[in-house]
Design a protein around this motif. Sequence first.
Motif, PDB file in Angstrom:
ATOM      1  N   VAL A 173      -1.361   8.590 -19.142  1.00 38.53           N
ATOM      2  CA  VAL A 173      -0.786   7.391 -18.528  1.00 38.53           C
ATOM      3  C   VAL A 173       0.720   7.569 -18.338  1.00 38.53           C
ATOM      4  N   ALA A 174       1.387   8.149 -19.329  1.00 35.53           N
ATOM      5  CA  ALA A 174       2.836   8.363 -19.220  1.00 35.53           C
ATOM      6  C   ALA A 174       3.171   9.310 -18.069  1.00 35.53           C
ATOM      7  N   ALA A 175       2.445  10.430 -17.987  1.00 32.53           N
ATOM      8  CA  ALA A 175       2.717  11.417 -16.939  1.00 32.53           C
ATOM      9  C   ALA A 175       2.423  10.851 -15.549  1.00 32.53           C
ATOM     10  N   LEU A 208       6.358   6.711 -10.231  1.00 36.23           N
ATOM     11  CA  LEU A 208       7.621   5.966 -10.137  1.00 36.23           C
ATOM     12  C   LEU A 208       8.759   6.803  -9.577  1.00 36.23           C
ATOM     13  N   TRP A 209       8.847   8.062 -10.018  1.00 38.74           N
ATOM     14  CA  TRP A 209      10.025   8.863  -9.686  1.00 38.74           C
ATOM     15  C   TRP A 209       9.692  10.169  -8.947  1.00 38.74           C
ATOM     16  N   GLY A 210       8.463  10.319  -8.526  1.00 41.64           N
ATOM     17  CA  GLY A 210       8.077  11.507  -7.784  1.00 41.64           C
ATOM     18  C   GLY A 210       8.120  12.765  -8.629  1.00 41.64           C
ATOM     19  N   THR A 211       8.455  13.890  -8.011  1.00 39.21           N
ATOM     20  CA  THR A 211       8.466  15.157  -8.754  1.00 39.21           C
ATOM     21  C   THR A 211       9.508  15.164  -9.865  1.00 39.21           C
ATOM     22  N   ALA A 261       3.770  10.121 -27.359  1.00 38.40           N
ATOM     23  CA  ALA A 261       4.524   8.888 -27.629  1.00 38.40           C
ATOM     24  C   ALA A 261       5.934   8.959 -27.058  1.00 38.40           C
ATOM     25  N   LEU A 262       6.574  10.115 -27.188  1.00 36.39           N
ATOM     26  CA  LEU A 262       7.933  10.260 -26.663  1.00 36.39           C
ATOM     27  C   LEU A 262       7.946  10.142 -25.137  1.00 36.39           C
ATOM     28  N   GLY A 263       6.951  10.734 -24.483  1.00 39.16           N
ATOM     29  CA  GLY A 263       6.852  10.618 -23.032  1.00 39.16           C
ATOM     30  C   GLY A 263       6.616   9.180 -22.592  1.00 39.16           C
ATOM     31  N   PHE A 264       5.716   8.502 -23.296  1.00 35.35           N
ATOM     32  CA  PHE A 264       5.421   7.107 -22.980  1.00 35.35           C
ATOM     33  C   PHE A 264       6.653   6.237 -23.191  1.00 35.35           C
ATOM     34  N   GLY A 265       7.376   6.486 -24.296  1.00 32.23           N
ATOM     35  CA  GLY A 265       8.578   5.713 -24.583  1.00 32.23           C
ATOM     36  C   GLY A 265       9.667   5.930 -23.551  1.00 32.23           C
ATOM     37  N   ALA A 266       9.770   7.175 -23.040  1.00 31.78           N
ATOM     38  CA  ALA A 266      10.788   7.467 -22.033  1.00 31.78           C
ATOM     39  C   ALA A 266      10.533   6.693 -20.736  1.00 31.78           C
ATOM     40  N   VAL A 267       9.268   6.602 -20.340  1.00 27.70           N
ATOM     41  CA  VAL A 267       8.924   5.832 -19.135  1.00 27.70           C
ATOM     42  C   VAL A 267       9.244   4.357 -19.348  1.00 27.70           C
ATOM     43  N   PHE A 268       8.922   3.845 -20.533  1.00 27.28           N
ATOM     44  CA  PHE A 268       9.205   2.442 -20.824  1.00 27.28           C
ATOM     45  C   PHE A 268      10.694   2.151 -20.809  1.00 27.28           C
ATOM     46  N   ASP A 269      11.475   3.068 -21.369  1.00 22.85           N
ATOM     47  CA  ASP A 269      12.932   2.891 -21.337  1.00 22.85           C
ATOM     48  C   ASP A 269      13.432   2.851 -19.900  1.00 22.85           C
ATOM     49  N   GLY A 270      12.872   3.712 -19.072  1.00 24.97           N
ATOM     50  CA  GLY A 270      13.275   3.748 -17.670  1.00 24.97           C
ATOM     51  C   GLY A 270      12.933   2.469 -16.919  1.00 24.97           C
ATOM     52  N   LEU A 271      11.837   1.824 -17.319  1.00 21.56           N
ATOM     53  CA  LEU A 271      11.424   0.578 -16.661  1.00 21.56           C
ATOM     54  C   LEU A 271      12.249  -0.627 -17.119  1.00 21.56           C
ATOM     55  N   GLY A 272      12.874  -0.501 -18.285  1.00 19.97           N
ATOM     56  CA  GLY A 272      13.577  -1.651 -18.850  1.00 19.97           C
ATOM     57  C   GLY A 272      12.633  -2.708 -19.363  1.00 19.97           C
ATOM     58  N   ALA A 273      11.425  -2.283 -19.767  1.00 19.18           N
ATOM     59  CA  ALA A 273      10.404  -3.241 -20.198  1.00 19.18           C
ATOM     60  C   ALA A 273      10.805  -3.959 -21.481  1.00 19.18           C
TER      61      ALA A 273
END
Length: 440
Positions: A31-33, A39-42, A295-307
């Motif tokens: 899900v993170a990948a 969201l951000w392409g390549t 978890a780190l990958g998932f957290g990075a996406v969440f940080d980027g979203l500002g969730a």
Amino acid sequence: MSYDLIAFFMFASMMLMLMTGQRVFGAIGAVAAASALALWGTGGSDIPFSSAMKLMNWYPLLTLPMFIFMGYVLSESKIADDLYRMFHVWMGPIHGGLAIGTIGLMVLVSAMNGLSVAGMAIGATIALPELLRRGYDKRMVTGVVQAGSSLGILVPPSVVLVLYAMIARQPVGQLWLAGVVPGLIMAMMFIIYIAVRCRLQPELGPVLPKEERQVSLGEKLRLLRAGVLPVVIFASMMVPFVKGWTSLVESSAIGAMAAFVAAILKRRMNRAVFEASVRQTLAISCMFMWIILAALGFGAVFDGLGAVKAIDNLFTEQLGLNPWMILIMMQLSFLLMGTFLDDTAMLVIVAPLYVPLVAALGFDLIWYGVLYTITTQIAYMTPPFGYNLFLMRAMAPPEISLRDIYSSILPFVCVMLVALSLIMAFPQIALWLPEYVYNR
């Protein structure tokens, strides 16, 4: 599509994959990948790469295989059997003594292993058959084994607290010290409950027959050495670390070497024990590393979203909830998720959301780590789908039904809820020891 809606779909997709039986790290990482690429392409491919580099650069992660190896060496070499024999002789003459001794066994096993599953396996295979054979009430002793095993992720060296430290970016040493006093308090509360109940209802925990209690003082002292061994191993590992003589990783290596030497000195180390310990250490360590990476990958996406900011705004501004109400809602969500997820999965799923939110609300993240471990262990044992309930069913003898297991745990869950309430109301119970050690 708004970022809030994207975050909701990420959680929904992850939960759906978990419900289909996918591996935890596979569901979270996929899900993170996929979200990063959408969201951000390549450029989104940099997220898993940077997460992997962050994981590889986190030096304390080396403690995981060390502590896991230490625990499996002591378990496979049957040193835990000697411990139970010691409690059997010393605690047998009092009502409920063997059940109280089982809690003591679990505390020592927790200090040697750091995994609740190991405590459950030892309790179910060593203590439970002996307790049943000696006329103990099957419902009470089933609850004793499950409750005692819950101490495994709270008493150091807790592997789960190492994972929490990685995700929450908190010092592992402080988290371990924060778990010591709450873990001992909870163990004492279990012991008090068993002692009082068996005093009021002696038939639940009969004393040992007189002929089995007639053990010479020399034999009792010899058996007492079985309890000294894990204390020596634990002290050889923790004292240099607390004193500042060794780093966390060096202390974990000392603990693993001490356990290995102890098994050799007791002539319990052979090729089968060594191979089993290494294989299981490798399997568990790899599993945890994949989960942390996801978890780190998932957290990075969440940080980027500002969730996290969006959720904080929802609770505090739109709903008008105060920080304590939000914290209690978080704990209730852990109890709900614990009916179908294990503690590692819960941490990985909600850490990207909860940990920054807890910090934003002004709470101490060390203290919250202790709350998390206690809450997830309560959730583990909460019907109808608690993880520990089904694990116990798989290990218990045929005469113990699932209904027995369900009813056995309710008094101990109440005791744990009281302990959780005390630590929430008085944070210094958890924070006193790390503050004392690190502020000297």
